[in-house]
Design an enzyme around this catalytic site. Structure first.
Site, PDB file in Angstrom:
ATOM      1  N   LYS A 143      52.084  -3.524 -19.403  1.00 11.43           N
ATOM      2  CA  LYS A 143      52.281  -2.501 -18.369  1.00 11.43           C
ATOM      3  C   LYS A 143      51.945  -3.111 -17.016  1.00 11.43           C
ATOM      4  CE  LYS A 143      50.219   0.973 -15.869  1.00 11.43           C
ATOM      5  NZ  LYS A 143      51.107   0.701 -14.798  1.00 11.43           N
ATOM      6  N   GLY A 188      41.985  -4.664 -13.123  1.00 12.44           N
ATOM      7  CA  GLY A 188      42.044  -3.550 -12.183  1.00 12.44           C
ATOM      8  C   GLY A 188      40.662  -3.190 -11.690  1.00 12.44           C
ATOM      9  N   GLY A 229      38.734   0.549 -15.307  1.00 14.79           N
ATOM     10  CA  GLY A 229      38.244  -0.292 -16.409  1.00 14.79           C
ATOM     11  C   GLY A 229      37.315   0.489 -17.340  1.00 14.79           C
ATOM     12  N   GLU A 266      39.008  -7.476 -16.439  1.00 11.88           N
ATOM     13  CA  GLU A 266      38.887  -8.291 -15.213  1.00 11.88           C
ATOM     14  C   GLU A 266      38.843  -7.301 -14.064  1.00 11.88           C
ATOM     15  OE1 GLU A 266      38.412 -11.376 -15.001  1.00 11.88           O
ATOM     16  OE2 GLU A 266      38.935 -12.111 -16.985  1.00 11.88           O
ATOM     17  N   CYS A 286      40.645 -10.253  -5.932  1.00 10.72           N
ATOM     18  CA  CYS A 286      39.429  -9.785  -6.612  1.00 10.72           C
ATOM     19  C   CYS A 286      38.232 -10.662  -6.268  1.00 10.72           C
ATOM     20  CB  CYS A 286      39.652  -9.743  -8.112  1.00 10.72           C
ATOM     21  SG  CYS A 286      40.254 -11.310  -8.759  1.00 10.72           S
ATOM     22  N   GLU A 330      33.696  -2.678  -2.835  1.00 12.32           N
ATOM     23  CA  GLU A 330      34.911  -3.486  -2.715  1.00 12.32           C
ATOM     24  C   GLU A 330      35.923  -2.745  -1.840  1.00 12.32           C
ATOM     25  OE1 GLU A 330      37.616  -3.864  -6.077  1.00 12.32           O
ATOM     26  OE2 GLU A 330      37.734  -6.011  -5.696  1.00 12.32           O
TER      27      GLU A 330
HETATM   28  P1  NAD Z   1      43.656   0.053 -10.716  1.00  7.22           P
HETATM   29  O1  NAD Z   1      42.428   0.085 -11.544  1.00  7.22           O
HETATM   30  O2  NAD Z   1      43.959   1.224  -9.876  1.00  7.22           O
HETATM   31  O3  NAD Z   1      44.940  -0.157 -11.644  1.00  7.22           O
HETATM   32  C1  NAD Z   1      45.056  -1.273 -12.523  1.00  7.22           C
HETATM   33  C2  NAD Z   1      46.069  -0.958 -13.602  1.00  7.22           C
HETATM   34  O4  NAD Z   1      45.562   0.105 -14.418  1.00  7.22           O
HETATM   35  C3  NAD Z   1      47.414  -0.465 -13.068  1.00  7.22           C
HETATM   36  O5  NAD Z   1      48.440  -0.991 -13.857  1.00  7.22           O
HETATM   37  C4  NAD Z   1      47.305   1.041 -13.234  1.00  7.22           C
HETATM   38  O6  NAD Z   1      48.568   1.667 -13.314  1.00  7.22           O
HETATM   39  C5  NAD Z   1      46.547   1.119 -14.549  1.00  7.22           C
HETATM   40  N1  NAD Z   1      45.855   2.381 -14.832  1.00  7.22           N
HETATM   41  C6  NAD Z   1      45.515   3.373 -13.975  1.00  7.22           C
HETATM   42  N2  NAD Z   1      44.911   4.380 -14.640  1.00  7.22           N
HETATM   43  C7  NAD Z   1      44.841   4.011 -15.939  1.00  7.22           C
HETATM   44  C8  NAD Z   1      44.300   4.592 -17.110  1.00  7.22           C
HETATM   45  N3  NAD Z   1      43.722   5.790 -17.098  1.00  7.22           N
HETATM   46  N4  NAD Z   1      44.378   3.909 -18.274  1.00  7.22           N
HETATM   47  C9  NAD Z   1      44.941   2.682 -18.317  1.00  7.22           C
HETATM   48  N5  NAD Z   1      45.487   2.073 -17.245  1.00  7.22           N
HETATM   49  C10 NAD Z   1      45.434   2.727 -16.061  1.00  7.22           C
HETATM   50  O7  NAD Z   1      43.565  -1.279  -9.865  1.00  7.22           O
HETATM   51  P2  NAD Z   1      44.573  -1.805  -8.771  1.00  7.22           P
HETATM   52  O8  NAD Z   1      44.419  -0.968  -7.556  1.00  7.22           O
HETATM   53  O9  NAD Z   1      45.930  -1.981  -9.357  1.00  7.22           O
HETATM   54  O10 NAD Z   1      44.016  -3.277  -8.529  1.00  7.22           O
HETATM   55  C11 NAD Z   1      42.944  -3.541  -7.699  1.00  7.22           C
HETATM   56  C12 NAD Z   1      41.703  -3.850  -8.488  1.00  7.22           C
HETATM   57  O11 NAD Z   1      41.951  -4.885  -9.415  1.00  7.22           O
HETATM   58  C13 NAD Z   1      40.586  -4.357  -7.592  1.00  7.22           C
HETATM   59  O12 NAD Z   1      39.376  -3.749  -7.962  1.00  7.22           O
HETATM   60  C14 NAD Z   1      40.549  -5.851  -7.903  1.00  7.22           C
HETATM   61  O13 NAD Z   1      39.326  -6.459  -7.654  1.00  7.22           O
HETATM   62  C15 NAD Z   1      40.907  -5.857  -9.341  1.00  7.22           C
HETATM   63  N6  NAD Z   1      41.399  -7.166  -9.754  1.00  7.22           N
HETATM   64  C16 NAD Z   1      40.602  -7.955 -10.556  1.00  7.22           C
HETATM   65  C17 NAD Z   1      41.035  -9.231 -10.921  1.00  7.22           C
HETATM   66  C18 NAD Z   1      40.176 -10.129 -11.773  1.00  7.22           C
HETATM   67  O14 NAD Z   1      40.696 -11.114 -12.270  1.00  7.22           O
HETATM   68  N7  NAD Z   1      38.912  -9.828 -11.983  1.00  7.22           N
HETATM   69  C19 NAD Z   1      42.267  -9.707 -10.482  1.00  7.22           C
HETATM   70  C20 NAD Z   1      43.051  -8.884  -9.677  1.00  7.22           C
HETATM   71  C21 NAD Z   1      42.607  -7.613  -9.315  1.00  7.22           C
END
Ligand code: NAD
Length: 493
Positions: free
Chosen positions: A176, A229, A234, A251, A285, A386
């Site tokens: 996804k 995310g 998470g 992550e 991130c 963040e």
């Molecule tokens: P997000 O948590 O909003 O979304 C991440 C993913 O989860 C998306 O595909 C979203 O559609 C999905 N999602 C949303 N609700 C969900 C649910 N209830 N169940 C399952 N999946 C769901 O994050 P974002 O805004 O897309 O990304 C930004 C975040 O990602 C930041 O906090 C960043 O630090 C983190 N990030 C971490 C890494 C790493 O390697 N540690 C890398 C890139 C980004």
């Protein structure tokens, strides 16, 4: 209006079951870039059930390693063959500079090649057990169906970090992509089709996190979920994954410190201070959003940093020389601007930036000036939380002990760096910082060969490297008795 892009499920391109469509926006000017199928829970279930059946048939997991590796290599070659198309799509969808997108294509392809290369490397152990007639060994086997959920800041690389090890290990998967940035990922699945992965092994379902992501995380037919995310989502994924005790890797976010000692190479420390904080608009991130600068060089460092920050070329990522694009969406831009206002209200001072860019040509896009805050306190929201945009906070310190204390003073533990020409001190300090990815006298490089992941609330498990492959396998113990005889345990005395 352009044709609606479909999802690749069970070897076919399909619409959403309810025919839903989602518009994908170009963050540079707010225009509609593309339209994609807006899948829902039922679409996720359909894909999971196909991935389940495909795994259980065993063709993919049973395929000889070299043949599986050949497919991964062929896919990587297709990615680099299509570097120009992929990079353009990525820049239009995410706003990032074209040079970054090109790098991401090569990096993603390299990730597939790395895991293709691991397929035929030693993977088990053997044990000297107390019974000399028994050969005790362990082997690694695929986990089964993997649900892979990703974020929007590095769509290709984040996908590669999950897809490549999952496939190398012999799993089937449902991917996804982030709802805002599915375009390069859909292109990648065209390439999977082109190199003829067996039907049902790789499946992509586009749609919202609440519907598609949550269904994947909850499903009893998914054996492992890998998530990139935010911490808040998470947490939801981890809770949902408890349904069938599926494996989880997370992550998550960060608020990473970059500690600049007074004895550091000054020019390099300034350059990396900028790079670590503002690469990819700060939507990274591991961005070094907290710069801890030692008191004797603080004023000189700040002046040099501000001077360089004001020269960053901001604009459409497709334009030559642009190094910073717009933020990913209007909503995200507003969140970042709110943080800037919060920082001001909390009493921090703006050394540069602080505004949305609305000059002609930029007014419809989601551009923000790279922003530096000084006179911060550790308890401020801009220091603790963040922001995920081009907002950097400076903190002043004196000596190792204070550097370590400030560096560790958040709920996160993703990344950290130390700049110092005293290598013993740098190592001492890095070893005391609770973070999973650390650098000394550099900031930001990612190596497919080395483990990636966070301490504390920045995550669980590791991606990349051999650790990243291990997390897509189960370990099976096999004990082989070479002296076959009854135990006699229940025989009458
Ligand atoms: P997000 O948590 O909003 O979304 C991440 C993913 O989860 C998306 O595909 C979203 O559609 C999905 N999602 C949303 N609700 C969900 C649910 N209830 N169940 C399952 N999946 C769901 O994050 P974002 O805004 O897309 O990304 C930004 C975040 O990602 C930041 O906090 C960043 O630090 C983190 N990030 C971490 C890494 C790493 O390697 N540690 C890398 C890139 C980004």
């Amino acid at each position: 209006m352009s044709e609606v892009k479909k999802m690749f499920v069970g070897g076919k391109w399909v619409e959403a079951l309810d025919k839903g469509v989602r518009e994908i926006i170009n963050p540079c000017d707010g225009s509609v870039l593309s339209r994609v199928a807006d899948g829902g829970a039922e679409d996720a279930k359909r894909a999971i059930s196909i991935a389940r059946e495909t795994f259980d048939v065993g063709e993919w997991s049973g395929m000889p390693g070299p043949d599986r590796a050949k497919l991964l290599w062929a896919f990587a070659d297709e990615m680099t063959t299509h570097v120009d198309e992929l990079a353009k799509i990525e820049t239009q969808n995410t706003g990032k500079a074209l040079i970054e997108s090109e790098y991401d294509v090569y990096d993603s392809a390299a990730c597939f090649r790395y895991y293709a290369g691991l397929i035929n490397k030693p993977g088990g152990q053997s044990y000297n057990v107390h019974d000399p007639a028994v050969h005790s060994i362990s082997v690694r086997e695929p986990i089964g169906v993997c649900g892979l959920i990703s974020a929007w800041n590095f769509p290709m690389s984040l996908a590669a970090w999950k897809l490549a090890p999952a496939l190398a290990a012999g799993n089937t998967l449902v991917f996804k992509p982030a709802s805002l940035t599915p375009l390069s990922n859909l292109f990648m699945f065209e390439l999977f089709e082109k190199v003829a992965f067996p039907a049902g092994v790789v499946n992509i379902v586009t749609g919202s996190g609440d519907a598609v992501g949550q269904t994947i995380a909850e499903s009893l037919d998914v054996d492992k979920v890998a998530f990139t995310g935010s911490v808040s989502v998470g947490r939801k994924v981890m809770t949902a994954a408890a349904s069938n005790i599926k494996g989880v890797t997370l992550e998550l976010g960060g608020k990473s410190p970059n500690v600049i000692f007074a004895d550091a190479d000054f020019a390099a420390a300034v350059d990396y201070g900028l790079f670590g904080a503002f690469y990819n608009q700060g939507e990274v991130c591991t961005a070094s959003t907290r710069l801890l600068v030692e008191e004797p060089i603080y004023d000189k460092y700040l002046a040099a940093l501000v001077e360089k920050t004001k020269k960053i070329k901001i604009g459409n990522g497709l334009d030559k020389g642009v190094k910073m694009g717009p933020l990913i969406s209007e909503a995200h831009m507003k969140t970042v601007l709110e943080y800037i206002e919060k920082g001001k209200a909390e009493g921090a001072k703006i050394a540069c930036g602080g505004n949305r860019i609305t000059k002609p040509g930029y007014e419809k896009g989601f551009f923000i000036e790279p922003t530096i805050f000084t006179e911060t306190r550790p308890d401020m929201a801009i220091v603790q939380e963040e922001i995920f945009g081009p907002v950097l906070v400076l903190q002043k310190f004196n000596g190792e002990e204070e550097a370590v204390r400030l560096a560790n003073d958040t709920i996160y533990g993703l990344a950290a760096a130390v700049f110092s020409n005293d290598i013993s001190k740098a190592i001492r300090v890095v070893r005391q910082i609770r973070a999973g990815i650390t650098w000394i006298n550099t900031y930001g490089p990612v190596y497919n060969e080395a483990p990636w992941g966070g301490y504390k609330q920045s995550g669980l498990g590791r991606e990349l490297g051999t650790y990243g492959l291990d997390d897509y396998t189960e370990v099976k113990q096999i004990n082989i008795n070479t002296a076959v005889a009854p135990t006699g345990w229940f025989d009458a005395e």
